[in-house]
Design a protein around this motif. Sequence first.
Motif, mmCIF file in Angstrom:
data_model
loop_
_atom_site.group_PDB
_atom_site.id
_atom_site.type_symbol
_atom_site.label_atom_id
_atom_site.label_comp_id
_atom_site.label_asym_id
_atom_site.label_seq_id
_atom_site.Cartn_x
_atom_site.Cartn_y
_atom_site.Cartn_z
ATOM 1 N N SER A 1 -62.702 -27.979 -3.372
ATOM 2 C CA SER A 1 -61.754 -27.300 -2.647
ATOM 3 C C SER A 1 -60.802 -26.588 -3.803
ATOM 4 O O SER A 1 -60.277 -27.441 -4.630
ATOM 5 C CB SER A 1 -61.070 -28.208 -1.905
ATOM 6 N N SER B 1 -55.153 -31.360 -7.353
ATOM 7 C CA SER B 1 -55.043 -30.136 -6.723
ATOM 8 C C SER B 1 -55.550 -28.992 -7.814
ATOM 9 O O SER B 1 -55.147 -28.754 -8.790
ATOM 10 C CB SER B 1 -53.860 -29.532 -6.233
ATOM 11 N N LEU C 1 -56.121 -24.712 -8.577
ATOM 12 C CA LEU C 1 -55.517 -23.422 -7.920
ATOM 13 C C LEU C 1 -56.330 -22.319 -8.947
ATOM 14 O O LEU C 1 -56.444 -22.511 -10.126
ATOM 15 C CB LEU C 1 -54.159 -23.280 -8.174
ATOM 16 N N GLU D 1 -57.630 -23.427 -4.262
ATOM 17 C CA GLU D 1 -56.851 -22.302 -3.595
ATOM 18 C C GLU D 1 -57.180 -21.444 -4.551
ATOM 19 O O GLU D 1 -57.167 -21.348 -5.798
ATOM 20 C CB GLU D 1 -55.505 -23.037 -3.407
ATOM 21 N N LEU D 2 -57.158 -20.096 -3.862
ATOM 22 C CA LEU D 2 -57.313 -18.794 -4.827
ATOM 23 C C LEU D 2 -56.158 -17.871 -4.458
ATOM 24 O O LEU D 2 -55.670 -17.853 -3.363
ATOM 25 C CB LEU D 2 -58.482 -18.287 -4.192
ATOM 26 N N VAL D 3 -55.501 -17.366 -5.319
ATOM 27 C CA VAL D 3 -54.455 -16.520 -5.371
ATOM 28 C C VAL D 3 -54.841 -15.255 -6.306
ATOM 29 O O VAL D 3 -55.365 -15.174 -7.503
ATOM 30 C CB VAL D 3 -53.312 -17.194 -5.993
ATOM 31 N N GLN E 1 -64.790 -17.574 -4.365
ATOM 32 C CA GLN E 1 -64.809 -18.416 -3.074
ATOM 33 C C GLN E 1 -66.378 -18.844 -2.979
ATOM 34 O O GLN E 1 -66.698 -20.095 -2.438
ATOM 35 C CB GLN E 1 -64.264 -17.631 -1.921
#
Length: 222
Positions: free
Chosen positions: A104, A80, A82, A106-108, A95
């Motif tokens: 793929s 995964s 991030l 994930e963005l924070v 993005q």
Amino acid sequence: TTSRSRRSMAASTRFDPIIPLTGDDFEHVYEPAEDSFLFMDALGKDLAALRDLDPSLVVELGCGSGIVSAYLAKQLPGPSFLAVDINPHALRASQRTFEANQVSVELVQTDLMMGLPRLKGKVDVLLFNPPYVPTPKEEMTSSLISMSWAGGDKGREVTDRLLERVEEYLSDRGRLYLVALDSNDPQGISRWMHTKGLKTRVVMKRQAGIERLMILCVQREL
């Protein structure tokens, strides 16, 4: 061999992610430069070791354009991913980069690891190209773009905020890849990390103008 031809040779053996960004984006987001390409080359050099590590979670702090995470996600399928940035423009740019490269991630939006206690002890690969240029403190927050390069005293103020707690976030087999300059005192970083039971090595170095850039790898002493 000239520095330009050396860069060309490096580029010819490296997968370069698609960067679907324009000059308008780079008004607010750090544009990929020598440090970004050195970072990808260093990760490429360590790729066999990273595959052997078989990481579950890869986290990039200060993802900017997203090019480094896009590169590694393409080369290292499985974990995964991030990506974190305090700059909302950077998250939107990242993005688009991830979509263009069909990865793929994930963005924070947050400042370093703020608000992410769920990551404690879980990060197998931590990536950080910090604001490392020595500057007056006030330059660090003068604009969103200056926050991407202005590092305050010794260029270490943001880096040190992470290093103070890095061992809390790394998994038992976790490692941090960090961009640094000679003027950031990498030997001092190594000594500090040793007091935390972490060893530091230089993965790759490259001259960039009057400064020497390097990628450090910090990991637990097994």
